[in-house]
Scaffold this motif. Sequence first.
Motif, short mmCIF file in Angstrom:
data_model
loop_
_atom_site.label_atom_id
_atom_site.label_comp_id
_atom_site.label_asym_id
_atom_site.label_seq_id
_atom_site.Cartn_x
_atom_site.Cartn_y
_atom_site.Cartn_z
N GLU A 123 0.81 -1.21 0.00
CA GLU A 123 0.00 0.00 0.00
C GLU A 123 0.84 1.26 0.00
OE1 GLU A 123 -3.97 -0.30 2.16
OE2 GLU A 123 -2.82 -1.87 3.19
N SER A 146 -11.34 -1.99 -10.56
CA SER A 146 -11.89 -1.50 -9.30
C SER A 146 -10.82 -1.09 -8.30
CB SER A 146 -12.79 -2.57 -8.67
OG SER A 146 -12.08 -3.78 -8.52
N HIS A 149 -7.53 2.89 -9.05
CA HIS A 149 -7.38 4.25 -8.55
C HIS A 149 -6.39 4.33 -7.39
CE1 HIS A 149 -10.28 2.30 -5.92
NE2 HIS A 149 -10.11 3.26 -5.02
N ARG A 150 -5.93 3.17 -6.91
CA ARG A 150 -4.99 3.14 -5.80
C ARG A 150 -3.56 3.05 -6.33
NH1 ARG A 150 -8.95 -0.75 -3.66
NH2 ARG A 150 -10.15 0.26 -2.01
N HIS A 152 -0.81 1.70 -5.51
CA HIS A 152 -0.11 0.69 -4.74
C HIS A 152 0.94 0.01 -5.62
CE1 HIS A 152 -3.74 0.24 -1.76
NE2 HIS A 152 -3.15 1.42 -1.71
N GLY A 194 -20.57 2.87 -4.84
CA GLY A 194 -19.40 2.74 -3.97
C GLY A 194 -19.68 3.28 -2.58
N LYS A 196 -17.49 4.73 -0.43
CA LYS A 196 -16.75 5.92 -0.01
C LYS A 196 -17.00 7.08 -0.96
CE LYS A 196 -13.00 3.06 1.85
NZ LYS A 196 -11.57 2.73 1.70
N SER A 198 -15.90 10.05 -0.61
CA SER A 198 -14.69 10.87 -0.70
C SER A 198 -13.82 10.47 -1.89
CB SER A 198 -13.87 10.76 0.59
OG SER A 198 -13.48 9.42 0.83
N THR A 199 -13.84 9.17 -2.24
CA THR A 199 -13.01 8.72 -3.36
C THR A 199 -13.68 8.97 -4.71
OG1 THR A 199 -13.94 6.47 -3.30
CG2 THR A 199 -12.02 6.90 -1.92
N LYS A 200 -14.92 9.45 -4.69
CA LYS A 200 -15.66 9.68 -5.94
C LYS A 200 -15.75 11.15 -6.31
CE LYS A 200 -16.72 5.26 -5.69
NZ LYS A 200 -16.20 4.98 -4.35
N ASP A 202 -13.55 13.51 -7.20
CA ASP A 202 -12.86 13.91 -8.43
C ASP A 202 -13.62 13.42 -9.66
OD1 ASP A 202 -10.90 15.18 -7.00
OD2 ASP A 202 -9.45 13.54 -7.14
#
Length: 212
Positions: A123, A146, A149-150, A152, A194, A196, A198-200, A202
């Motif tokens: 991570e 899915s 967007h991270r 990692h 989804g 969260k 907050s992650t959507k 943008d």
Amino acid sequence: MSFKTLDDIELKGKRVLLRVDLNVPMDNGKVTDLTRIERVAPTITEISDKGGKVILLAHFGRPKGRDPKESLKPVAAAVSHVIKRPVAFADDCIGAAAEKAIAAMKDGDILCLENTRFHKEEEKNDPAFVDALAKLGDIWVNDAFSAAHRAHASTEGLGHKLPAIAGRTMQAELEALDKALGAPKKPVIAIVGGAKVSTKLDLLENLVSKVD
């Protein structure tokens, strides 16, 4: 759009690090919903059919270090059930266990490595961890839309170390997004899911700018 797909690269004899989303629901050690596995099955079987050595990379849950309850071993068995082919399993995603299992593979074989999140460096997109993963493969195929967007190690870092290819699921998602956002036919309706919000944000701002 500018990205390479499985049509653009020779796979035979190559060690293919295939990042997939195997974060599936479990109950008493058994997978209760095969949807995510079924979505990536075509990419797995296509690489195998073309003679690539399929090395599955995935996370499962949010472990704090190595935790047998969040091992991908039972998920690997579920993958085998869905694709109707043997899927070997390695007890780690880097190091001697992974290297030995990969060295034993023949063209077309399929191997699932242990949960990448058993290493905290995953991570953090730690450069040394990225290097340890990269040495296991010749090509990196990302089919985990899915988790894309991270930033990692297995979802982003490997793209800087190995030739980066979109799997069939990723390809379909990117083509659908381009169709909807590149030159949308109005009126446009967007359904965004989804847990969260907050992650959507943008994404939502981008959607508004496209359809305004």
